[in-house]
Scaffold this motif. Structure first.
Motif, mmCIF file in Angstrom:
data_model
loop_
_atom_site.group_PDB
_atom_site.id
_atom_site.type_symbol
_atom_site.label_atom_id
_atom_site.label_comp_id
_atom_site.label_asym_id
_atom_site.label_seq_id
_atom_site.Cartn_x
_atom_site.Cartn_y
_atom_site.Cartn_z
ATOM 1 N N THR A 143 0.853 -1.197 0.000
ATOM 2 C CA THR A 143 0.000 0.000 0.000
ATOM 3 C C THR A 143 0.888 1.245 0.000
ATOM 4 O O THR A 143 1.762 1.396 0.857
ATOM 5 C CB THR A 143 -0.912 0.035 1.242
ATOM 6 N N ARG A 144 0.650 2.114 -0.984
ATOM 7 C CA ARG A 144 1.444 3.337 -1.084
ATOM 8 C C ARG A 144 0.625 4.555 -0.671
ATOM 9 O O ARG A 144 1.110 5.447 -0.009
ATOM 10 C CB ARG A 144 1.898 3.501 -2.547
ATOM 11 N N LEU A 145 -0.629 4.564 -1.114
ATOM 12 C CA LEU A 145 -1.407 5.744 -0.745
ATOM 13 C C LEU A 145 -2.883 5.457 -0.573
ATOM 14 O O LEU A 145 -3.422 4.485 -1.092
ATOM 15 C CB LEU A 145 -1.149 6.917 -1.695
ATOM 16 N N LEU A 146 -3.497 6.368 0.190
ATOM 17 C CA LEU A 146 -4.947 6.355 0.388
ATOM 18 C C LEU A 146 -5.511 7.505 -0.437
ATOM 19 O O LEU A 146 -5.030 8.638 -0.334
ATOM 20 C CB LEU A 146 -5.294 6.572 1.863
ATOM 21 N N LEU A 147 -6.502 7.196 -1.246
ATOM 22 C CA LEU A 147 -7.137 8.223 -2.070
ATOM 23 C C LEU A 147 -8.496 8.527 -1.449
ATOM 24 O O LEU A 147 -9.396 7.686 -1.449
ATOM 25 C CB LEU A 147 -7.264 7.706 -3.508
ATOM 26 N N VAL A 148 -8.580 9.723 -0.893
ATOM 27 C CA VAL A 148 -9.763 10.124 -0.131
ATOM 28 C C VAL A 148 -10.547 11.142 -0.950
ATOM 29 O O VAL A 148 -9.961 11.921 -1.701
ATOM 30 C CB VAL A 148 -9.305 10.758 1.220
#
Ligand code: PMP
Ligand code: GLN
Length: 365
Positions: A143-148
């Motif tokens: 996991t690299r990023l959370l897209l909110v």
């Protein structure tokens, strides 16, 4: 669906764009910029200084966030380009991105173009609130990023302070980046909009995205922006340089003026759209739809099963012939087709008379 609305002469409550342009003074500012030669030649890569300054002032005025206009603000061709440039800049092939499902339509494509993998955190009816335990369970070493996205298109969910704090804690704990799409920041109808970048430990790991389209009712101008720490802005700028190089110059001067409009402008926009939300929500409920009243955005998600319907795509294809209204089947925003199948989205960023006529037509279903 917009093409279908045009070819059938239907009322288009599908694609989200207002049927009334934004403030005349701001439109004049764009025309003046063209006529006085401001921005008619390539503007600077990061955006014109006037707009970067105005973005920084806006972030300070509404959220108490301090960004350096020279190193921490980037102007983009709408939020759409900011999302694409952020994904291309920050992801390597094989990275995983956790994003709320239903996804705004460009997310899946941009994650794919970056060679990364999307991992959906499905928001489920009736509340569409995210389950943070489920979010935790989706995090892997890739996991690299959370897209909110808050306020969230298409559900109208607005993340509450404690949910944002939970997401932020997970990001810090697992050393993740957060990309947050806040284009509906001024359309949170109760409880306000909270930017995740303001939370502890988030300033250095968050790329915040917004744009002028929704806030100023000029969706055709395609002026957006990114605010983030210098290293992140620099990465996104590098990707942007080879996507569009720069964005339309004269509109940037006009949007700089728009961002400085008095609070009353933003309050009136929100109050008007809240009233329209209620008008459409009441009409849809009276027509027999299951209505999920949105806390933000200018969209209402509905459930068509109370109408004896099952398939939103079929329903939306037949709606123009049945009653002269166009809507969007939410299934297009889902990987999990079953979760999206009975849901249909309507926009309410239209004149009252248009909404009233649409509601009258939908009663005849
Ligand atoms: N993100 C979301 C959630 C949206 O609804 C939209 C509007 N279509 C965009 C991004 C794109 O914004 P822009 O028109 O500024 O590219
Ligand atoms: N945000 C708007 C929508 O979701 C319009 C953008 C688009 O059509 N891609 O309808």
């Amino acid at each position: 669906m917009s093409a279908l609305a045009t070819s059938t002469g239907s009322i288009n409550l599908g694609q989200g764009f207002p049927d009334t342009d934004g403030p005349a003074g701001i439109a004049r500012a764009a025309a003046d910029a063209v006529l006085t030669g401001r921005g008619n030649q390539y503007p600077p890569g990061p955006g014109v200084p006037e707009l970067r300054q105005a973005v920084a002032e806006h972030q300070r005025r509404f959220y108490g966030l301090d960004w350096d206009p020279d190193t921490e603000v980037l102007v983009t061709a709408g939020a759409t380009e900011a999302i694409a440039a952020a994904m291309l800049a920050l992801l390597e092939p094989g990275d995983e991105v956790i994003a709320f499902e239903p996804f705004y339509d460009s997310y899946a494509a941009c994650i794919a173009m970056a060679g990364a993998t999307r991992v959906p955190l499905t928001l489920r009816a009736p509340s569409f609130r995210p389950d943070l335990d489920e979010l935790r369970s989706l995090i892997t070493p890739r996991t690299r990023l959370l897209l909110v996205n808050t306020p969230h298109n298409p559900t109208g969910l607005v993340l509450h302070a404690e949910e944002l704090a939970g997401i932020a804690r997970l990001a810090v704990e697992h050393d993740l980046l957060v990309v947050t799409d806040e284009v509906y920041e001024h359309l949170a109808f109760s409880g306000g909009h909270h930017p995740i970048a303001a939370l502890p430990g988030m300033r250095e790991r968050t790329v915040s995205i917004s744009s002028a389209g929704k806030t100023f009712s000029f969706t055709g101008w395609k002026v957006g922006w990114v605010t983030a720490a210098p290293a992140l802005v620099s990465a996104v700028r590098t990707a942007k340089q080879y996507l569009t190089y720069v964005s339309a110059g004269p509109f940037q001067y006009a949007v700089a003026e728009a961002l400085r409009l008095p609070d009353s402008y933003f309050d009136t926009l929100r109050a008007d759209l809240r009233r329209k939300r209620d008008l459409l929500a009441d009409g849809l409920a009276a027509a027999g739809f299951g209505v999920f009243t949105p806390e933000g955005t200018y969209f209402i998600t509905t459930d068509i099963t109370p109408l004896g319907e099952k398939d939103g795509l079929e329903f939306c294809r037949s709606l123009p012939a049945r009653c002269g209204v166009v809507a969007i089947p939410n299934v297009v925003f889902y990987d999990d087709a079953e979760a999206g199948r009975p849901l249909v989205r309507f926009t309410f960023c239209k004149q009252d008379a248009v909404l009233e006529e649409a509601v009258a037509r939908l009663q005849r279903l």
